[in-house]
Design a protein around this motif. Structure first.
Motif, short mmCIF file in Angstrom:
data_model
loop_
_atom_site.label_atom_id
_atom_site.label_comp_id
_atom_site.label_asym_id
_atom_site.label_seq_id
_atom_site.Cartn_x
_atom_site.Cartn_y
_atom_site.Cartn_z
N PHE A 113 -2.99 0.80 -10.89
CA PHE A 113 -3.01 0.98 -9.43
C PHE A 113 -1.57 1.17 -8.98
N ARG A 137 -11.56 -2.39 -8.37
CA ARG A 137 -12.45 -1.35 -7.88
C ARG A 137 -13.88 -1.89 -7.94
N ARG A 167 -2.10 6.37 -0.59
CA ARG A 167 -3.37 5.69 -0.30
C ARG A 167 -3.68 5.80 1.21
N ARG A 187 -0.67 11.48 -4.30
CA ARG A 187 0.51 10.75 -4.78
C ARG A 187 1.71 11.27 -4.00
N GLU A 215 -15.08 5.82 -2.97
CA GLU A 215 -14.50 6.79 -3.91
C GLU A 215 -15.56 7.55 -4.70
N SER A 235 -9.02 -1.18 -1.94
CA SER A 235 -7.59 -1.14 -2.31
C SER A 235 -7.08 -2.56 -2.51
N ILE A 291 0.85 -1.21 0.00
CA ILE A 291 0.00 0.00 0.00
C ILE A 291 0.89 1.25 0.00
N ASP A 322 -5.02 9.20 1.67
CA ASP A 322 -6.43 9.23 1.22
C ASP A 322 -7.34 8.71 2.32
N GLY A 376 -6.93 11.31 -3.76
CA GLY A 376 -6.05 10.66 -4.76
C GLY A 376 -4.63 11.15 -4.64
#
Ligand code: SF4
Length: 371
Positions: free
Chosen positions: A275, A289, A73, A309, A300, A169, A69, A76, A307
């Motif tokens: 992903f 998803r 994420r 990064r 989501e 996820s 992970i 998020d 989202g």
């Protein structure tokens, strides 16, 4: 063999180790990847590594669900957990995975309602007993755990629970293996296949490895004798100049998988185009998803998920560990700045993580006789 002790029999283990020694070619170095974090844990718990000749190297793969992970994420998840009225639920390990702004445990300490659950059904139960709150379940894991999330979503729909969503996820195992095999910085001779995932998907999806890359795969159980026997089966294939998918874990894994579980997965999920994986970047069609039929239960679509990064911290080498490029103790912060109590990277969080396995069983280095 019927009882678990028989799979841990030291004499039988020595006998299989002797057969391994008799099978290897002196002077040739063998690199075998165990894909699953459960195997890594067993290898260091039982000292299986110490029974192998020095020219047989076990390399750890990307099969620990928490380890893969990415930080974004986690961020998020924390953003959703901070929304007013939300009860954010996840497995215990996930609460300790660091994002760029801390962990879910720290978010809980700062006031977010984050709760540990043992299953997605626990989260659904929480939604039913808290109808005035929004309950979110942070679903992680490979095909092994995805069917329980899918069945929970089916139940939520059947029982019409409006305040329950899943932040999906879940990931799939084949695309990262293909990415690893395409990677120029890793030379592997064979794979100990992920027994848990194969209880759902079967052994057949791994046929591309011998067909396209000419490497043997042996689907393996998790007891010490299972793993030793699987290593022997791989070495025998190499010795005989052949490669294929063999199933050492036949007592649990049907070659074509669990049809009912696969059916439930395809009813509820679809593949994402891309992903992000920790340290491995974006991998095509490697994540699941929730499909349109279950859109009302998709976090989501119902919440603001930023989202995010985020690049891994410079000191963190989880990506190299997950790809088998380095051993955990070769990471500069292993056992110093990064420990199970204060992890910097994900591989130190879960008991299935390679760094946690090395740390917990005190295997910081390896000295063995040269064949
Ligand atoms: S020691 Fe910590 S930072 Fe380094 S690879 Fe392991 S988990 Fe990642």
């Amino acid at each position: 063999m019927r009882f678990v002790d028989e799979f841990r029999d030291a004499e039988l283990g020595q006998a299989v180790a002797g057969e391994i020694l008799a099978t290897v070619e002196p002077g040739r170095h063998y690199k075998i990847m165990e894909v699953c974090g459960g195997h890594t844990h067993s290898i260091y718990k039982y000292g299986i590594d110490d029974l192998l000749p020095s020219n047989v190297e076990l390399v750890h793969g990307p099969g620990c669900p928490v380890c893969v992970i990415p930080m974004g994420r986690v961020d998020d998840g924390i953003a959703v957990a901070r929304e007013p009225g939300v009860i954010f639920t996840c497995f215990g390990d996930m609460m300790r995975v660091p994002g760029s702004q801390g962990t879910l445990t720290e978010a809980k300490a700062a006031g977010a309602d984050v709760r540990m659950v043992y299953s997605p059904l626990d989260a659904l139960r929480l939604a039913k007993t808290n109808p005035d709150r929004e309950v979110v379940f942070f679903a992680i894991g490979f095909e092994t755990t995805a069917p329980s999330t899918a069945l929970t979503l089916k139940r939520a729909k059947a029982e019409n629970v409006p305040n329950f969503t899943v932040m999906c996820s879940h990931v799939t195992i084949v695309p990262p293996l293909r990415a690893l095999l395409d990677s120029p910085d890793l030379r592997l001779d064979g794979f100990v296949g992920p027994g848990h995932v194969c209880t759902v998907v079967g052994a057949r999806p791994f046929e591309f490895i011998p067909a396209d890359y000419g490497k043997p795969v042996v689907i393996s159980g998790f007891e010490p004798l299972d793993i030793l026997q699987s290593v022997l089966m791989i070495l025998r294939q190499l010795d005989e100049g052949r490669c294929g998918v063999e199933n050492q874990y036949r007592r649990v894994v049907p070659y074509d998988g669990n049809g009912r579980a696969l059916e439930v997965l395809s009813e509820v999920f679809e593949l994402r185009p891309h992903f992000e994986w920790r340290g491995m970047g974006f991998i095509s069609q490697s994540g699941l998803r929730i499909n349109d039929a279950y859109a009302e239960f998709d976090t989501e679509r119902r919440h603001e998920v930023p989202g995010v990064r985020v690049a891994d911290p410079k000191a963190c080498q989880c990506g190299e560990v997950l790809k088998g490029v380095i051993k955990p103790w070769e990471c500069k912060v292993f056992g110093t700045a990064c420990t199970p109590e204060r992890p910097i990277g994900t591989c130190m969080v879960s008991s299935e993580g390679a760094c946690a396995a090395y740390y917990n069983y005190g295997r910081f280095a390896r000295e063995r006789q040269v064949v």
